[in-house]
Every structure is written in structure tokens, then in C-alpha cells.
Design an enzyme around this catalytic site. Sequence first.
Site, PDB file in Angstrom:
ATOM      1  N   TYR A 129       0.729  -1.200   0.172  1.00 10.93           N
ATOM      2  CA  TYR A 129       0.013   0.030  -0.005  1.00 10.93           C
ATOM      3  C   TYR A 129       0.818   1.110  -0.044  1.00 10.93           C
ATOM      4  CZ  TYR A 129      -3.778  -3.298   1.219  1.00 10.93           C
ATOM      5  OH  TYR A 129      -4.713  -4.226   0.867  1.00 10.93           O
ATOM      6  N   SER A 130       2.179   1.253  -0.424  1.00  9.74           N
ATOM      7  CA  SER A 130       3.168   2.070  -0.346  1.00  9.74           C
ATOM      8  C   SER A 130       2.754   3.404  -1.075  1.00  9.74           C
ATOM      9  CB  SER A 130       4.536   1.615  -0.790  1.00  9.74           C
ATOM     10  OG  SER A 130       5.350   2.741  -0.711  1.00  9.74           O
ATOM     11  N   ASN A 131       2.490   4.416  -0.165  1.00  7.50           N
ATOM     12  CA  ASN A 131       2.326   5.886  -0.961  1.00  7.50           C
ATOM     13  C   ASN A 131       3.684   6.340  -1.585  1.00  7.50           C
ATOM     14  OD1 ASN A 131      -0.445   6.293   0.071  1.00  7.50           O
ATOM     15  ND2 ASN A 131       0.227   7.045   1.984  1.00  7.50           N
TER      16      ASN A 131
END
Length: 298
Positions: A74-76
Amino acid sequence: MHPKLIKLETTFNKSVLAKINNAMLDYYGIELWMKRDDLLHPVISGNKWRKLKYSLDHALSLDVDTVISMGGAYSNHLHALAYAGNAIGLKTIGLIRGEQPETLTPTLMDMKNWGMKLKFVSRSEYRTLRQYQGSFDLPGLKPNQYWLPEGGAQALALKGLAELIAEIEVPHDVVCVSCGTGATLAGIIDAVPEDISVVGFAAFKNAGFLTDDITRLLSRNCNNWRINLDYHFGGFAKTTTELISFINEFELNTSIPLEPVYTGKMMYGLYDLLHRQYFKRGQRIIAVHTGGLQGKRK
Ligand SMILES: *Cc1c(COP(=O)(O)O)cnc(C)c1O
């Protein structure tokens, strides 16, 4: 700055300063402003652009054609890197923590669609990768490749945060921000004068290591900052019904959307500190909204 970055930045919006008004703030005599970096760009999460900008400029100046970095599903950070790389013509490779999920998360799907090559690495491999902190430290890196450590946390990231601080046009005493790697906090500490205090809120459990990580990134010795480790709500990306109802109520009262991973926890912590009278009457606080709303998709 490289013309490709200047061109990309013309698609950005203004990160406005929004005043929060409510009876509780009046009661404690506190002025609270939110620096809306979530508005900067419809896709690139606020603080991720601040951190990436000068690293990408460095990569472009070196004539590399590929940027490699690491992050979770889910890395921004990887999400922003994939979008920006696609926009400025740099290839990107994302080293993703853990096994490839059966169906890609919406975040991973976007990254793939923007041309990022996804490589899934075991959790132990991922931990090893964390030790490579310089632009060329990744073992096996080719001459056309540039390495960005987790969260884009390298000294060049701080330069972009100085621009955030320079944009704040109201007088203030305190700046609050959420912490993952702590690079955003480090950039803010580095950029503010010493009579302004900076308060970080860790999004992770057991984040005591952050103090050392941040001190390492700072260009000088500073004592005007601290990190609260108590508002992680059980750990990274964990939530409680209390946190979710706080966020819903905040959104209802202010029309400012929060996400539960970073900014929601920071705002909960900030309000809790207000009740504990941690801040002094008359103080003016800037809370940085670091964005991250893309991660809120189900
Ligand atoms: C990544 C992120 C942070 C944490 O930034 P660090 O520089 O890693 O501390 C905070 N908020 C949001 C929304 C993020 O995406």
C-alpha cells in the site's frame, strides 16, 4: 531543476493553509492551522512529492534511466514514484515486501499500470534492503540505475520539505507531523528556526529507533523536537473504532478528509495532547496533512 520536473510541477495545485475552528480550540486558547499537502496533486501523495522532488532531479542530472525503491503493498512512496517516473520518462522498479498477493491491491495495480516493474521480496530480504541508504548502495546496481531507500528517506529529501515550511505564511510556534521513516519530520526540523518546536507522531509501534534515524538525517544538532510513540493504535495501518469515529467526526466538522494510517493518528494525538494541556495557551500550531488518501481505497 530539470525541465521535466518543472513541467510535472505545473500540474500541481496549491497546498493551502486551512484554519480549524471549534469550541475546544477556543477553550484551550489554541490556534490551529492545517497545511493541506493532501491537495498538492490528485495522485501523488503530499509529502511523497516533497521528498521525491530533489532525488528525482539528482537522478535526472546523472543520466540514469531507472529508479529502484522499496515499500509495502500500500506504499504511498512507491505509488508516487511510479506515477512521477512515468510522467518524466524514468523507468521504475518497486521491491515490494512479502509474497505477491493473489489479486493486486489498488495501489499495486496503479503502479503496474504506470509501468513500474514489481518484484516481491521476502520479509527478511526486505529488512536487509533497509541498510542500503545511499543512492548507489544497493548491491548489484547497474550504472544506469539509481537507488532510493525506503520512503525516499535520504538527505536530498529534506530539501523539498524546506519548501513546505517556506510556504507557511502565518506566524506559528509548533509544527506537527506524522512519522513513518521520519524523513518528513527531519526535513521540517531542519527547515524551521530553533524557536519553533516540532512534534512528530509515530505511525508504527515500537518506533523508538526513529530518534536515531532522524538525528542521522539532520544537517545540524537540534533540540527543538520530539516524537510521540503512543498514538500508533496497535501498529502500522491498524485501526480502532475510536480512531475511525474520531476521523469521521473530524471530517464532518471540517470537511477535511483524513486517512487512518498517518494523518488520522496524528490529529487524534494532537487533540489528545490538547486535552492534556501539553500546548500552552496562545500557541499557534501548524498540523501538516501529508496526504495519503489514495491508500484509503478498499
Ligand atoms: C509516507 C507518509 C508519511 C510518513 O512520511 P515519512 O517521511 O516516511 O515519515 C506520513 N503521511 C503520509 C500520508 C504518508 O504517505
